[in-house]
Design a protein around this motif. Structure first.
Motif, PDB file in Angstrom:
ATOM      1  N   TYR A  39       0.848  -1.190   0.000  1.00  0.00           N
ATOM      2  CA  TYR A  39       0.000   0.000   0.000  1.00  0.00           C
ATOM      3  C   TYR A  39       0.885   1.243   0.000  1.00  0.00           C
ATOM      4  O   TYR A  39       1.610   1.494   0.973  1.00  0.00           O
ATOM      5  CB  TYR A  39      -0.911   0.000   1.232  1.00  0.00           C
ATOM      6  N   LEU A  42       0.502   7.780   1.639  1.00  0.00           N
ATOM      7  CA  LEU A  42       0.281   9.162   1.233  1.00  0.00           C
ATOM      8  C   LEU A  42       0.575  10.147   2.360  1.00  0.00           C
ATOM      9  O   LEU A  42       1.090  11.241   2.120  1.00  0.00           O
ATOM     10  CB  LEU A  42      -1.161   9.355   0.757  1.00  0.00           C
ATOM     11  N   LYS A 127      -2.627   7.405   5.994  1.00  0.00           N
ATOM     12  CA  LYS A 127      -3.477   7.441   4.805  1.00  0.00           C
ATOM     13  C   LYS A 127      -2.738   6.697   3.697  1.00  0.00           C
ATOM     14  O   LYS A 127      -1.597   7.033   3.363  1.00  0.00           O
ATOM     15  CB  LYS A 127      -3.763   8.875   4.354  1.00  0.00           C
ATOM     16  N   HIS A 129      -2.930   4.576  -0.240  1.00  0.00           N
ATOM     17  CA  HIS A 129      -3.688   4.402  -1.480  1.00  0.00           C
ATOM     18  C   HIS A 129      -4.024   2.934  -1.600  1.00  0.00           C
ATOM     19  O   HIS A 129      -3.148   2.061  -1.577  1.00  0.00           O
ATOM     20  CB  HIS A 129      -2.887   4.838  -2.707  1.00  0.00           C
ATOM     21  N   ASP A 130      -5.303   2.657  -1.709  1.00  0.00           N
ATOM     22  CA  ASP A 130      -5.783   1.281  -1.810  1.00  0.00           C
ATOM     23  C   ASP A 130      -6.144   0.991  -3.270  1.00  0.00           C
ATOM     24  O   ASP A 130      -7.169   1.444  -3.775  1.00  0.00           O
ATOM     25  CB  ASP A 130      -7.010   1.116  -0.912  1.00  0.00           C
ATOM     26  N   LYS A 131      -5.278   0.232  -3.924  1.00  0.00           N
ATOM     27  CA  LYS A 131      -5.495  -0.046  -5.346  1.00  0.00           C
ATOM     28  C   LYS A 131      -6.683  -0.978  -5.580  1.00  0.00           C
ATOM     29  O   LYS A 131      -7.224  -1.026  -6.680  1.00  0.00           O
ATOM     30  CB  LYS A 131      -4.232  -0.643  -5.968  1.00  0.00           C
ATOM     31  N   ASN A 134      -9.425   1.665  -5.193  1.00  0.00           N
ATOM     32  CA  ASN A 134      -9.064   2.957  -5.783  1.00  0.00           C
ATOM     33  C   ASN A 134      -9.482   4.106  -4.865  1.00  0.00           C
ATOM     34  O   ASN A 134     -10.022   5.127  -5.300  1.00  0.00           O
ATOM     35  CB  ASN A 134      -9.700   3.133  -7.161  1.00  0.00           C
ATOM     36  N   SER A 135      -9.219   3.913  -3.571  1.00  0.00           N
ATOM     37  CA  SER A 135      -9.559   4.930  -2.579  1.00  0.00           C
ATOM     38  C   SER A 135      -8.331   5.248  -1.737  1.00  0.00           C
ATOM     39  O   SER A 135      -7.308   4.550  -1.808  1.00  0.00           O
ATOM     40  CB  SER A 135     -10.695   4.436  -1.673  1.00  0.00           C
ATOM     41  N   ASN A 136      -8.435   6.304  -0.920  1.00  0.00           N
ATOM     42  CA  ASN A 136      -7.317   6.729  -0.068  1.00  0.00           C
ATOM     43  C   ASN A 136      -7.775   6.797   1.394  1.00  0.00           C
ATOM     44  O   ASN A 136      -7.936   7.883   1.963  1.00  0.00           O
ATOM     45  CB  ASN A 136      -6.797   8.102  -0.522  1.00  0.00           C
TER      46      ASN A 136
END
Length: 355
Positions: A39, A42, A127, A129-131, A134-136
């Motif tokens: 992950y 951010l 925080k 980035h969740d691939k 597609n969310s943060n």
């Protein structure tokens, strides 16, 4: 001077290392890195210091109230300092110690506290980035360190005592004193069972009992049987081995032999204990560590069990934890006492990670 134990300094190491690497890798059930599941980081939040650390080409230190960028620091700088701190933690001895060089660096990056707020299972807030979605999301993680001694998963207290009734016997004051003077708990139990049967009676704390019942209505009885089995049997300490014994003995009288009743319920207890449930606070099932678990290995590698890897996390906890005897004097257990005309004894629950 800031002082802390290895676990507390590991929280700072994790903070610096993750800022330096910029990603958080997942682990399998054997605590090995899964190379293709990670992950990107951010931002890391330090609520106690009122600062956010935003990752881009550099690390931006931001006032969390005003959103003002206070300073920018090279990413490699964090990685270098994490490596210095790692070596210091490995070499440190004693229960509490400070590192003046690291403390000076921490202050230079507006990091003025060593540990997260007491009582939280969440040790770091990130925080990512969740691939997959597609969310943060902003997630809390609990940190467990393997750099020092084995961490506790579930802490002992007087609230974690289980009460057992001594059925079918009567002891004189002299006999109670004699039995209570026996040093080893297994020998003490053997002596008691020469005269009577030891059976689970109740839990000593209603709040903790209710917390277990939230997870499963039969869990107080199941945990009581596990705790007693641990204190009674030499060499039987690991959660998975104790659970196997419960399955064989089946104290709850489950009918189906094809269902893993005990394993399922014990795993749920471990998950809840890892992510938020304590003996002291009312458990509503809401995880404090909303992201999962971060484990810092002996070589400093940092891996996580994200809640997406729920089954791997459950297996890791189940196969890498054990029961441990806590202080009898501090937590007031393992001695016979008389209440009205009946005799009782208490045994205590504490769960620690294995080597």
């Amino acid at each position: 001077m800031m002082k802390g134990n290895k676990g507390e300094w590991t929280e700072i190491y994790t903070f610096l290392k993750l800022l330096g690497e910029g990603k958080l890798y997942s682990a399998d059930e054997d605590l090995e890195k899964i190379e293709d599941i990670y992950y990107p980081i951010l931002k890391i939040f330090r609520e106690a210091d009122n600062r956010n650390y935003e990752l881009n080409d550099v690390v931006k230190i931001i006032n969390s109230d005003s959103k003002e960028v206070i300073k920018e620091i090279s990413i490699s700088n964090f990685l270098e300092q994490s490596e210095i701190l790692l070596e210091k933690i490995k070499k440190a001895s004693g229960s509490s110690f400070g590192f003046p060089e690291i403390e000076r660096y921490m202050k230079s990056i507006d990091c003025n506290t060593l540990k997260s707020k007491s009582g939280n299972k969440r040790d770091i807030t990130i925080k990512i980035h969740d691939k997959f979605t597609n969310s943060n999301p902003k997630l809390g993680f609990s940190i467990k360190s393997k750099l020092g001694g084995n961490s506790t998963l579930f802490n002992a207290s007087k609230r974690t005592n289980f009460l057992y009734k001594l059925k079918g016997c009567s002891f004189s004051e002299k006999e109670i004193k004699e039995i209570n003077s026996i040093k080893y708990k297994k020998d003490k139990i053997k002596r008691i069972e020469q005269n009577c049967e030891i059976i689970y009676y109740d839990m000593c704390d209603e709040r903790f009992k209710s917390n277990l019942q939230v997870i499963d209505s039969r869990l107080p009885e199941i945990m009581a049987n596990m705790v007693f089995k641990y204190y009674k049997t030499s060499g039987l300490t690991r959660i998975n081995d104790l659970t196997a014994e419960l399955k064989n003995e089946n104290p709850c009288g489950y009918v189906s032999e094809d269902h893993n009743f005990y394993e399922y319920k014990i795993k749920n207890f471990l998950i809840d204990a890892a992510l938020g449930m304590t003996s002291a606070s009312i458990w509503d099932g809401e995880f404090d560590a909303t992201g999962g678990y971060i484990v810092v290995k002996e070589d400093g590698e940092i891996l996580c069990y994200h809640l997406y890897n729920y089954n791997k996390f459950k297996s890791y906890l189940y196969n890498n934890t054990r029961l441990e005897a806590s202080s009898t004097n501090k937590y007031d257990y393992a001695d016979i006492f008389k209440k009205e005309d009946e005799f009782f004894i208490k045994f205590n629950l504490q769960v620690r990670f294995t080597d």
